[in-house]
Scaffold this motif. Structure first.
Motif, PDB file in Angstrom:
ATOM      1  N   PHE A   1       0.807  -1.221   0.000  1.00  0.00           N
ATOM      2  CA  PHE A   1       0.000   0.000   0.000  1.00  0.00           C
ATOM      3  C   PHE A   1       0.843   1.276   0.000  1.00  0.00           C
ATOM      4  CE2 PHE A   1       0.280  -1.415   4.419  1.00  0.00           C
ATOM      5  CZ  PHE A   1       0.704  -0.271   5.083  1.00  0.00           C
ATOM      6  N   TYR A   2       2.084   1.161  -0.440  1.00  0.00           N
ATOM      7  CA  TYR A   2       2.965   2.327  -0.478  1.00  0.00           C
ATOM      8  C   TYR A   2       2.461   3.375  -1.462  1.00  0.00           C
ATOM      9  CZ  TYR A   2       7.168   5.173  -0.589  1.00  0.00           C
ATOM     10  OH  TYR A   2       8.049   6.220  -0.510  1.00  0.00           O
ATOM     11  N   ASP A   3       1.796   2.937  -2.535  1.00  0.00           N
ATOM     12  CA  ASP A   3       1.253   3.895  -3.500  1.00  0.00           C
ATOM     13  C   ASP A   3       0.234   4.827  -2.843  1.00  0.00           C
ATOM     14  OD1 ASP A   3      -0.391   1.630  -3.211  1.00  0.00           O
ATOM     15  OD2 ASP A   3      -1.364   1.980  -5.140  1.00  0.00           O
ATOM     16  N   VAL A   4      -0.555   4.306  -1.922  1.00  0.00           N
ATOM     17  CA  VAL A   4      -1.526   5.134  -1.199  1.00  0.00           C
ATOM     18  C   VAL A   4      -0.789   6.156  -0.333  1.00  0.00           C
ATOM     19  CG1 VAL A   4      -3.384   5.132   0.520  1.00  0.00           C
ATOM     20  CG2 VAL A   4      -3.268   3.308  -1.183  1.00  0.00           C
ATOM     21  N   VAL A   5       0.276   5.717   0.315  1.00  0.00           N
ATOM     22  CA  VAL A   5       1.070   6.616   1.158  1.00  0.00           C
ATOM     23  C   VAL A   5       1.646   7.742   0.305  1.00  0.00           C
ATOM     24  CG1 VAL A   5       3.109   6.807   2.642  1.00  0.00           C
ATOM     25  CG2 VAL A   5       1.596   4.824   2.839  1.00  0.00           C
ATOM     26  N   GLN A   6       2.159   7.408  -0.871  1.00  0.00           N
ATOM     27  CA  GLN A   6       2.731   8.419  -1.751  1.00  0.00           C
ATOM     28  C   GLN A   6       1.676   9.413  -2.223  1.00  0.00           C
ATOM     29  OE1 GLN A   6       4.723   5.818  -4.661  1.00  0.00           O
ATOM     30  NE2 GLN A   6       6.603   6.882  -4.074  1.00  0.00           N
ATOM     31  N   ASN A   7       0.501   8.930  -2.547  1.00  0.00           N
ATOM     32  CA  ASN A   7      -0.547   9.790  -3.103  1.00  0.00           C
ATOM     33  C   ASN A   7      -1.321  10.568  -2.050  1.00  0.00           C
ATOM     34  OD1 ASN A   7       0.045   8.981  -5.736  1.00  0.00           O
ATOM     35  ND2 ASN A   7      -1.327   7.238  -5.600  1.00  0.00           N
ATOM     36  N   GLU A   8      -1.587   9.944  -0.899  1.00  0.00           N
ATOM     37  CA  GLU A   8      -2.477  10.541   0.091  1.00  0.00           C
ATOM     38  C   GLU A   8      -1.834  10.789   1.447  1.00  0.00           C
ATOM     39  OE1 GLU A   8      -6.201   8.414   0.338  1.00  0.00           O
ATOM     40  OE2 GLU A   8      -5.964   7.692  -1.721  1.00  0.00           O
ATOM     41  N   GLY A   9      -0.622  10.299   1.644  1.00  0.00           N
ATOM     42  CA  GLY A   9       0.025  10.413   2.947  1.00  0.00           C
ATOM     43  C   GLY A   9      -0.427   9.287   3.854  1.00  0.00           C
ATOM     44  N   TRP A  10       0.139   9.276   5.072  1.00  0.00           N
ATOM     45  CA  TRP A  10      -0.173   8.192   6.010  1.00  0.00           C
ATOM     46  C   TRP A  10      -1.627   8.209   6.446  1.00  0.00           C
ATOM     47  CZ3 TRP A  10       2.794   4.224   6.104  1.00  0.00           C
ATOM     48  CH2 TRP A  10       4.139   4.364   5.807  1.00  0.00           C
ATOM     49  N   GLY A  11      -2.268   9.364   6.397  1.00  0.00           N
ATOM     50  CA  GLY A  11      -3.671   9.455   6.782  1.00  0.00           C
ATOM     51  C   GLY A  11      -4.607   8.778   5.800  1.00  0.00           C
ATOM     52  N   GLY A  12      -4.109   8.437   4.614  1.00  0.00           N
ATOM     53  CA  GLY A  12      -4.939   7.819   3.592  1.00  0.00           C
ATOM     54  C   GLY A  12      -5.007   6.310   3.648  1.00  0.00           C
ATOM     55  N   ILE A  13      -4.193   5.701   4.516  1.00  0.00           N
ATOM     56  CA  ILE A  13      -4.216   4.237   4.556  1.00  0.00           C
ATOM     57  C   ILE A  13      -5.394   3.747   5.395  1.00  0.00           C
ATOM     58  CG2 ILE A  13      -1.722   4.078   4.211  1.00  0.00           C
ATOM     59  CD1 ILE A  13      -1.456   3.280   7.169  1.00  0.00           C
ATOM     60  N   LYS A  14      -5.798   2.533   5.109  1.00  0.00           N
ATOM     61  CA  LYS A  14      -6.906   1.923   5.849  1.00  0.00           C
ATOM     62  C   LYS A  14      -6.422   1.466   7.221  1.00  0.00           C
ATOM     63  CE  LYS A  14      -8.941   0.177   1.628  1.00  0.00           C
ATOM     64  NZ  LYS A  14      -9.201  -1.006   0.815  1.00  0.00           N
ATOM     65  N   ALA A  15      -7.333   1.409   8.157  1.00  0.00           N
ATOM     66  CA  ALA A  15      -6.999   0.950   9.507  1.00  0.00           C
ATOM     67  C   ALA A  15      -6.449  -0.466   9.469  1.00  0.00           C
ATOM     68  CB  ALA A  15      -8.229   1.009  10.413  1.00  0.00           C
ATOM     69  N   ARG A  16      -6.984  -1.296   8.610  1.00  0.00           N
ATOM     70  CA  ARG A  16      -6.504  -2.671   8.482  1.00  0.00           C
ATOM     71  C   ARG A  16      -5.048  -2.682   8.023  1.00  0.00           C
ATOM     72  NH1 ARG A  16     -10.260  -6.763   5.794  1.00  0.00           N
ATOM     73  NH2 ARG A  16     -10.755  -7.136   7.957  1.00  0.00           N
ATOM     74  N   ASP A  17      -4.697  -1.807   7.059  1.00  0.00           N
ATOM     75  CA  ASP A  17      -3.313  -1.729   6.590  1.00  0.00           C
ATOM     76  C   ASP A  17      -2.388  -1.256   7.705  1.00  0.00           C
ATOM     77  OD1 ASP A  17      -3.968  -2.611   4.029  1.00  0.00           O
ATOM     78  OD2 ASP A  17      -4.251  -0.581   3.258  1.00  0.00           O
ATOM     79  N   ALA A  18      -2.831  -0.281   8.481  1.00  0.00           N
ATOM     80  CA  ALA A  18      -2.019   0.207   9.601  1.00  0.00           C
ATOM     81  C   ALA A  18      -1.806  -0.913  10.620  1.00  0.00           C
ATOM     82  CB  ALA A  18      -2.699   1.403  10.264  1.00  0.00           C
ATOM     83  N   GLY A  19      -2.844  -1.671  10.891  1.00  0.00           N
ATOM     84  CA  GLY A  19      -2.734  -2.789  11.823  1.00  0.00           C
ATOM     85  C   GLY A  19      -1.790  -3.856  11.311  1.00  0.00           C
ATOM     86  N   ASN A  20      -1.870  -4.149  10.019  1.00  0.00           N
ATOM     87  CA  ASN A  20      -0.968  -5.142   9.430  1.00  0.00           C
ATOM     88  C   ASN A  20       0.478  -4.658   9.467  1.00  0.00           C
ATOM     89  OD1 ASN A  20      -2.995  -6.978   8.854  1.00  0.00           O
ATOM     90  ND2 ASN A  20      -3.322  -6.216   6.782  1.00  0.00           N
ATOM     91  N   MET A  21       0.662  -3.354   9.314  1.00  0.00           N
ATOM     92  CA  MET A  21       2.006  -2.790   9.370  1.00  0.00           C
ATOM     93  C   MET A  21       2.588  -2.941  10.780  1.00  0.00           C
ATOM     94  SD  MET A  21       3.289   0.967   8.129  1.00  0.00           S
ATOM     95  CE  MET A  21       2.475   1.849   9.429  1.00  0.00           C
ATOM     96  N   VAL A  22       1.795  -2.675  11.782  1.00  0.00           N
ATOM     97  CA  VAL A  22       2.249  -2.819  13.162  1.00  0.00           C
ATOM     98  C   VAL A  22       2.528  -4.291  13.471  1.00  0.00           C
ATOM     99  CG1 VAL A  22       1.553  -2.582  15.582  1.00  0.00           C
ATOM    100  CG2 VAL A  22       1.096  -0.736  13.961  1.00  0.00           C
ATOM    101  N   LYS A  23       1.646  -5.152  13.027  1.00  0.00           N
ATOM    102  CA  LYS A  23       1.828  -6.591  13.253  1.00  0.00           C
ATOM    103  C   LYS A  23       3.140  -7.075  12.631  1.00  0.00           C
ATOM    104  CE  LYS A  23      -0.442 -11.019  12.381  1.00  0.00           C
ATOM    105  NZ  LYS A  23      -1.614 -11.676  11.787  1.00  0.00           N
TER     106      LYS A  23
END
Length: 59
Positions: A22-44
């Motif tokens: 989901f790095y493309d989302v980060v590039q286009n929208e910043g960290w606020g644009g990622i889904k909560a599920r993606d953030a959780g998977n990143m922490v995991k």
């Protein structure tokens, strides 16, 4: 209440976002644009990597 300073470096977060696809989302929208599920998977994934490092240190 102020925002807490992040524990993960920006470089680590970017690498995890690339790995998880989901790095493309980060590039286009910043960290606020990622889904909560993606953030959780990143922490995991970050926790898994930290546990692996600790296991390797204890060998």
């Amino acid at each position: 209440m102020g925002r807490r300073r992040g524990i993960m470096s920006d470089r680590l977060k970017e690498e995890l976002a690339k790995e998880l696809g989901f790095y493309d989302v980060v590039q286009n929208e910043g960290w606020g644009g990622i889904k909560a599920r993606d953030a959780g998977n990143m922490v995991k994934r970050a926790i898994e990597l930290a546990e692996q490092q600790l296991a390797n240190q204890n060998r």
